[in-house]
Design a protein around this motif. Structure first.
Motif, PDB file in Angstrom:
ATOM      1  N   THR A  39      -3.108  -0.334 -47.280  1.00  0.00           N
ATOM      2  CA  THR A  39      -4.072  -1.250 -48.425  1.00  0.00           C
ATOM      3  C   THR A  39      -3.097  -2.159 -49.118  1.00  0.00           C
ATOM      4  O   THR A  39      -2.035  -2.028 -49.315  1.00  0.00           O
ATOM      5  CB  THR A  39      -4.922  -0.436 -49.116  1.00  0.00           C
ATOM      6  N   ASP A  40      -3.745  -3.457 -49.516  1.00  0.00           N
ATOM      7  CA  ASP A  40      -2.941  -4.396 -50.183  1.00  0.00           C
ATOM      8  C   ASP A  40      -3.382  -4.009 -51.847  1.00  0.00           C
ATOM      9  O   ASP A  40      -4.104  -2.877 -52.090  1.00  0.00           O
ATOM     10  CB  ASP A  40      -3.537  -5.791 -49.838  1.00  0.00           C
ATOM     11  N   GLU A  41      -2.842  -4.902 -52.589  1.00  0.00           N
ATOM     12  CA  GLU A  41      -3.013  -4.593 -54.031  1.00  0.00           C
ATOM     13  C   GLU A  41      -4.446  -4.543 -54.566  1.00  0.00           C
ATOM     14  O   GLU A  41      -4.597  -4.228 -55.777  1.00  0.00           O
ATOM     15  CB  GLU A  41      -1.992  -5.514 -54.779  1.00  0.00           C
ATOM     16  N   GLU A  42      -5.432  -5.197 -53.961  1.00  0.00           N
ATOM     17  CA  GLU A  42      -6.793  -5.326 -54.141  1.00  0.00           C
ATOM     18  C   GLU A  42      -7.595  -3.948 -53.533  1.00  0.00           C
ATOM     19  O   GLU A  42      -8.862  -3.926 -53.357  1.00  0.00           O
ATOM     20  CB  GLU A  42      -7.477  -6.456 -53.807  1.00  0.00           C
ATOM     21  N   SER A  43      -6.483  -3.124 -52.891  1.00  0.00           N
ATOM     22  CA  SER A  43      -7.402  -1.823 -52.193  1.00  0.00           C
ATOM     23  C   SER A  43      -7.918  -2.235 -50.923  1.00  0.00           C
ATOM     24  O   SER A  43      -8.579  -1.413 -50.456  1.00  0.00           O
ATOM     25  CB  SER A  43      -8.110  -1.045 -53.291  1.00  0.00           C
ATOM     26  N   ARG A  44      -7.692  -3.321 -50.527  1.00  0.00           N
ATOM     27  CA  ARG A  44      -8.427  -3.876 -49.188  1.00  0.00           C
ATOM     28  C   ARG A  44      -7.400  -3.472 -48.075  1.00  0.00           C
ATOM     29  O   ARG A  44      -6.310  -3.250 -48.133  1.00  0.00           O
ATOM     30  CB  ARG A  44      -8.723  -5.309 -49.009  1.00  0.00           C
ATOM     31  N   LEU A  45      -8.075  -3.121 -46.846  1.00  0.00           N
ATOM     32  CA  LEU A  45      -7.087  -2.589 -45.665  1.00  0.00           C
ATOM     33  C   LEU A  45      -6.222  -3.866 -45.524  1.00  0.00           C
ATOM     34  O   LEU A  45      -6.926  -5.044 -45.213  1.00  0.00           O
ATOM     35  CB  LEU A  45      -8.052  -2.296 -44.518  1.00  0.00           C
ATOM     36  N   ASP A  46      -4.991  -3.779 -45.318  1.00  0.00           N
ATOM     37  CA  ASP A  46      -4.158  -4.792 -44.953  1.00  0.00           C
ATOM     38  C   ASP A  46      -3.969  -4.818 -43.473  1.00  0.00           C
ATOM     39  O   ASP A  46      -3.111  -3.804 -42.937  1.00  0.00           O
ATOM     40  CB  ASP A  46      -3.072  -4.427 -45.885  1.00  0.00           C
ATOM     41  N   ARG A  47      -4.378  -5.864 -42.800  1.00  0.00           N
ATOM     42  CA  ARG A  47      -4.247  -6.004 -41.362  1.00  0.00           C
ATOM     43  C   ARG A  47      -2.751  -5.941 -40.948  1.00  0.00           C
ATOM     44  O   ARG A  47      -2.404  -5.444 -39.853  1.00  0.00           O
ATOM     45  CB  ARG A  47      -5.017  -6.906 -40.778  1.00  0.00           C
ATOM     46  N   VAL A  48      -2.002  -6.550 -41.679  1.00  0.00           N
ATOM     47  CA  VAL A  48      -0.410  -6.756 -41.254  1.00  0.00           C
ATOM     48  C   VAL A  48       0.097  -5.281 -41.217  1.00  0.00           C
ATOM     49  O   VAL A  48       0.812  -5.055 -40.405  1.00  0.00           O
ATOM     50  CB  VAL A  48       0.227  -7.612 -42.416  1.00  0.00           C
ATOM     51  N   LYS A  49      -0.119  -4.491 -42.545  1.00  0.00           N
ATOM     52  CA  LYS A  49       0.441  -3.249 -42.658  1.00  0.00           C
ATOM     53  C   LYS A  49      -0.097  -2.308 -41.514  1.00  0.00           C
ATOM     54  O   LYS A  49       0.757  -1.628 -40.869  1.00  0.00           O
ATOM     55  CB  LYS A  49       0.265  -2.753 -44.000  1.00  0.00           C
ATOM     56  N   LEU A  50      -1.297  -2.592 -41.330  1.00  0.00           N
ATOM     57  CA  LEU A  50      -1.967  -1.554 -40.079  1.00  0.00           C
ATOM     58  C   LEU A  50      -1.464  -2.051 -38.728  1.00  0.00           C
ATOM     59  O   LEU A  50      -0.903  -1.172 -37.929  1.00  0.00           O
ATOM     60  CB  LEU A  50      -3.571  -1.694 -40.331  1.00  0.00           C
ATOM     61  N   ASP A  51      -1.337  -3.075 -38.592  1.00  0.00           N
ATOM     62  CA  ASP A  51      -0.776  -3.688 -37.319  1.00  0.00           C
ATOM     63  C   ASP A  51       0.695  -2.971 -37.161  1.00  0.00           C
ATOM     64  O   ASP A  51       1.127  -2.801 -35.787  1.00  0.00           O
ATOM     65  CB  ASP A  51      -0.810  -5.109 -37.221  1.00  0.00           C
ATOM     66  N   LYS A  52       1.360  -3.026 -38.075  1.00  0.00           N
ATOM     67  CA  LYS A  52       2.760  -2.883 -37.946  1.00  0.00           C
ATOM     68  C   LYS A  52       2.981  -1.271 -37.771  1.00  0.00           C
ATOM     69  O   LYS A  52       3.839  -0.732 -36.777  1.00  0.00           O
ATOM     70  CB  LYS A  52       3.720  -2.973 -39.527  1.00  0.00           C
TER      71      LYS A  52
END
Ligand code: GLU
Length: 294
Positions: A39-52
């Motif tokens: 997740t990002d700093e706003e607690s939303r799923l972070d697609r870049v992190k998840l894809d990595k």
């Protein structure tokens, strides 16, 4: 105690090398990813992190390994979706929610988002995935435990990547495994895997909290120095739920069961491929019971 007290030199370097080789050769791997790795700093799923993460898992799949993913992020993603941003639930994005009923409900919103993203991301590689939600009670009840392991075995035979999380909607305070670090360790032992990799937002276990202590140094391997390591990290992060302490305890449980474990950074480039190539990565937990779980 200084960092010298846990220097890898204290460990039998042959044992470390053997554990690293066993980790590289593992046929079946549990990979655990934490909320911060997704997740990002706003607690939303972070697609870049998840894809990595998905690309890293696919590196193992390409090497012919079976992979079970234990993924957190359900509560976090629920907070990101329904929290202050959208104003549906009054949750402080920075602090999260400490109300258990609210966390349970938020997890159900986040879990479906999480699986949507995983399904889409793995689809890029035509890799099928499955969702499994379990509680501590499920793993403690022999019949349900049996069903759990049989289901995972079947999925692995089919080449599917099971994505496991705690069933937060029904887990109660008493029944909760506590957190996914312990769940991933239990799953690793139950499924007789050859390696547990716990991915986190620091790149290794340090002699102190690296976010607060500039003197903290990375610990390369944990084995006979476990008590010293436990003492060092115990103080700095004792109150940090889901912090490094539970990751170390989970990894140690697995190592005591004869299986190597690694705690490494989710942001490290090609992190799982590095481990599979036998390159020193993160902190390696050397099996203590017998050699390796072959
Ligand atoms: N099951 C929780 C979630 O998905 C996470 C528990 C943990 O991070 O250990 O949000």
């Amino acid at each position: 105690m200084t960092s010298d007290g846990v220097a890898v030199g204290e460990l039998d370097s042959d044992a470390v090398d053997r554990a690293r080789a066993a980790a590289a050769e593992a046929d079946r791997v549990v990979v655990k990813a934490g909320t911060n790795s997704l997740t990002d700093e706003e607690s939303r799923l972070d697609r870049v992190k998840l894809d990595k993460l998905v690309a890293d898992v696919m590196d193992l799949r390409r090497r012919g390994k079976e992979v079970v993913l234990v993924s957190s992020g359900a509560v976090g993603a629920g907070i990101g979706r329904l929290g202050n941003g959208e104003g549906i639930v009054d949750v402080d994005i920075d602090r999260g929610s400490d109300i258990i009923d609210e966390r349970q409900a938020l997890s159900t919103v986040g879990q479906s988002l999480l699986m949507r993203h995983y399904t889409q991301s793995f689809d890029r590689y035509e890799q099928p995935v499955a969702q499994i939600l379990v509680t501590g009670a499920d793993l403690d009840a022999p019949e349900r435990f049996d069903n759990f392991t049989k289901t995972v075995e079947t999925l692995l035979e089919w080449g599917v990547v099971p994505v496991i999380n705690e069933n937060d909607a029904v887990a109660t305070d008493e029944l909760r495994i506590g957190d996914n670090d312990m769940l991933s360790a239990s799953a690793a032992i139950a499924l007789d895997v050859d390696l547990l990799v716990t991915l986190t937002d620091v790149d290794a276990v340090y002699t102190g909290n690296p976010k607060r202590d500039p003197e903290a140094t990375a610990i390369e391997a944990v084995g006979t120095n476990y008590d010293a390591v436990r003492e060092l990290i115990g103080d700095s992060t004792a109150t940090d739920f889901g912090g490094i302490r539970t990751k170390v305890e989970g990894a140690r449980d697995v190592a005591e069961n004869g299986t190597p474990a690694v705690i490494a950074g989710s942001a490290t480039p090609d992190v799982l491929d590095r481990i599979a190539a036998g390159k020193p990565t993160g902190t390696l937990f050397v099996p203590t019971a017998g050699e390796t779980n072959e």
